[in-house]
Design an enzyme around this catalytic site. Structure first.
Site, PDB file in Angstrom:
ATOM      1  N   THR A  48      68.700  89.119  16.468  1.00  0.00           N
ATOM      2  CA  THR A  48      67.378  89.982  16.435  1.00  0.00           C
ATOM      3  C   THR A  48      67.082  89.948  18.193  1.00  0.00           C
ATOM      4  O   THR A  48      66.586  90.990  18.380  1.00  0.00           O
ATOM      5  CB  THR A  48      66.287  88.807  15.728  1.00  0.00           C
ATOM      6  OG1 THR A  48      66.700  88.535  14.555  1.00  0.00           O
ATOM      7  CG2 THR A  48      65.093  89.503  16.141  1.00  0.00           C
ATOM      8  N   CYS A  49      67.501  89.038  18.782  1.00  0.00           N
ATOM      9  CA  CYS A  49      67.322  89.012  20.394  1.00  0.00           C
ATOM     10  C   CYS A  49      67.708  90.252  20.956  1.00  0.00           C
ATOM     11  O   CYS A  49      67.351  91.089  21.547  1.00  0.00           O
ATOM     12  CB  CYS A  49      67.665  87.834  20.994  1.00  0.00           C
ATOM     13  SG  CYS A  49      67.026  86.293  20.214  1.00  0.00           S
ATOM     14  N   THR A  50      69.093  90.619  20.396  1.00  0.00           N
ATOM     15  CA  THR A  50      69.989  91.567  21.137  1.00  0.00           C
ATOM     16  C   THR A  50      69.752  92.720  20.558  1.00  0.00           C
ATOM     17  O   THR A  50      69.818  94.138  21.149  1.00  0.00           O
ATOM     18  CB  THR A  50      71.634  91.172  21.085  1.00  0.00           C
ATOM     19  OG1 THR A  50      71.783  89.961  21.689  1.00  0.00           O
ATOM     20  CG2 THR A  50      72.342  92.073  21.859  1.00  0.00           C
TER      21      THR A  50
END
EC number: 1.11.1.27
Length: 161
Positions: A48-50
């Protein structure tokens, strides 16, 4: 207790990888006399972060800065090597600050730490974004679900500018 709108950020020193090597970045150096967008992720290189959170800030960097923002920073409870590698791999090096809250001290002082041990991550940061003016929190957007990047995403923050 979680930091609130109108409160001053606690003092901290982060590590950041630069083209010249690692540097220490204090909260005063980053926020004093400036308008800064800070967003935090549970972990560099995580899906999700990337794939969802970071790209919006990189793609909207110029638009965010055109709204009177002086700087943009992403923070994670990771070491500076990991944050530096993430900055390089995503094309973000030199565009925004990739800050390592290596021991989680800043994250804990904000009251935005989360125990993600069940997912194998340990104690990390909640996913959030904030607008900070001269060290004071002007807006704060905390995700209820760490697997989503909607209320803390770049589009939502742009609406607040």
């Amino acid at each position: 207790m979680t930091i609130q709108i109108g409160e001053t950020l606690p003092q901290a020193t982060f590590k950041e990888k630069t083209a010249d090597g690692p540097v220490e970045v204090s909260t005063d150096a980053l926020f004093k006399g400036k308008k800064v967008v800070l967003f935090a992720v549970p972990g560099a290189f995580t899906p999700t972060c990337t794939l969802n959170h970071l790209p919006g800030y990189l793609e909207n960097r110029d638009t965010i800065l055109s709204k009177g923002v002086d700087d943009i920073a992403v923070l994670s409870v990771n070491d500076w090597h990991v944050m530096g590698a993430w900055a390089q791999q995503t094309g973000g090096m030199g565009k925004i600050h990739f800050l390592a809250d290596w021991d989680g001290a800043f994250t804990k002082a904000l009251g935005l730490d989360a125990d993600l041990s069940a997912g194998g991550l340990g104690v990390r940061s909640k996913r959030y974004s904030m607008l900070v003016e001269d060290g004071v929190v002007k807006s704060l957007n905390i995700e209820e679900n760490p697997g989503q990047a909607t209320v803390s995403g770049a589009a939502a923050l742009l609406d607040q500018l």
